[in-house]
Write a protein that holds these residues in place. Structure first.
Motif: not given
Length: 325
Positions: A143-170
């Motif tokens: 007798s052999t006992i095996k663990q059930v494994v699910n095969h799941v699709k993953e989608y990988h995305w690169k997310v880039e965030v940019k922020w800045e604080i500035s000051i200007y006249s007029g």
């Protein structure tokens, strides 16, 4: 660095409104602060609120000047952390309106699709019969006992965030001075489908705060605040009802609205739209609530910085600075 001189996106984000002043909560905090001060001072010294101390009407104006200057310096010291240092302030052209701007953008790029094996809590047992040569019984059952494994699709995305604080006249935004900026990226993993979790590029509508009034209250030579109610102005009715205090209130409310708008960007566009969507296959650590950007707030902060003014035995008014606690 600062001191007072008082004598005594194409993406449209709806900004939250500045909160109303809650006198009851404020008084509770002041009462707690007074109790803390009493533990610091000698027993014979009894700090009290200004309204409980004998004074003449002109003292009310001096108190307004002092407290407003204290508030302005506190706000300037906060803006220092955004990059608005004394060196930057001295270079500002005060002959033109001055604007503090927060601007942010993010982008999303597809990286890859992969299948991940995810173990489950289920198991299955299989029986296997084998023949053994020369055995008396002829065959054996394994007798052999095996663990059930699910095969799941993953989608990988690169997310880039940019922020800045500035000051200007007029209106010369092109010659703005960047006070602080940061660019960061992360890999966002989702399971649902290959549809992009974010637009390819997203621009946050700039959040602007006019610093013109604040700059008019700062002596750039001494880096000291110089707010004062004009008691000779015919429009000055009371220490509260006058043009100078109205302008101070207007600026402080605008500053609160601006900071809430900056916070809303990180809470909504970064925490909710990016971090909360991260959903890789397999077990992931339970996130700590305190690690969420939405948990960052100033509700528990109350730092009253005010001189303790006393009447000396010879009738001369004295003041003593209390240490922070």
């Amino acid at each position: 660095a600062f001191r007072t001189t008082s004598p005594l996106y194409c993406f449209q984000m709806k900004l939250p409104q500045a909160s109303n002043f809650e006198e009851h909560c404020f008084r509770e905090k002041v009462d707690d602060a007074l109790k803390a001060v009493e533990r610091i001072l000698e027993i014979h010294r009894n700090p009290r609120l200004a309204e409980d101390v004998d004074h003449v009407y002109g003292d009310k104006y001096r108190l307004v000047d002092q407290m407003t200057n204290t508030a302005l310096i506190g706000q300037l010291n906060t803006l220092v952390h955004f990059g608005l240092t004394s060196e930057v302030i001295k270079l500002i052209d005060t002959s033109k309106p001055t604007t503090l701007r927060f601007q942010a953008s993010d982008s999303c790029t597809f990286l890859k699709e992969q299948i991940v094996e995810v173990p489950t809590d289920k198991t299955e047992e299989t029986d296997e019969q084998s023949q053994t040569s020369g055995s008396f019984f002829g065959s054996t059952m394994k007798s052999t006992i095996k663990q059930v494994v699910n095969h799941v699709k993953e989608y990988h995305w690169k997310v880039e965030v940019k922020w800045e604080i500035s000051i200007y006249s007029g209106t010369n935004v092109d010659e703005k001075k960047v006070l602080q900026t940061r660019t960061s990226s992360t890999v966002l993993i989702i399971q649902s489908n290959k549809r992009a979790p974010l637009p390819d590029n997203r621009e946050c509508k700039p959040l602007d705060l006019s610093l013109t009034w604040l700059m008019s209250q700062i002596d750039t030579n001494t880096m000291a605040s110089k707010f004062r109610v004009d008691t000779q102005d015919l429009e000055t009715k009371t220490p509260r009802r006058n043009r100078q205090v109205d302008e101070a209130f207007s600026f402080m409310l605008n500053l609160e609205t601006w900071t809430r708008g900056v916070r809303a960007y990180f809470n909504r566009c970064v925490q909710q739209d990016i971090i909360d969507k991260h959903n890789p296959a397999g077990p992931i650590p339970i996130p700590n609530v305190n690690d969420r950007l939405t948990s960052l707030n100033c509700e528990g902060i109350f730092v009253p910085v005010q001189m303790l003014m006393e009447e000396a035995s010879d009738g001369v008014q004295m003041s003593e600075a209390l240490p922070n606690s």
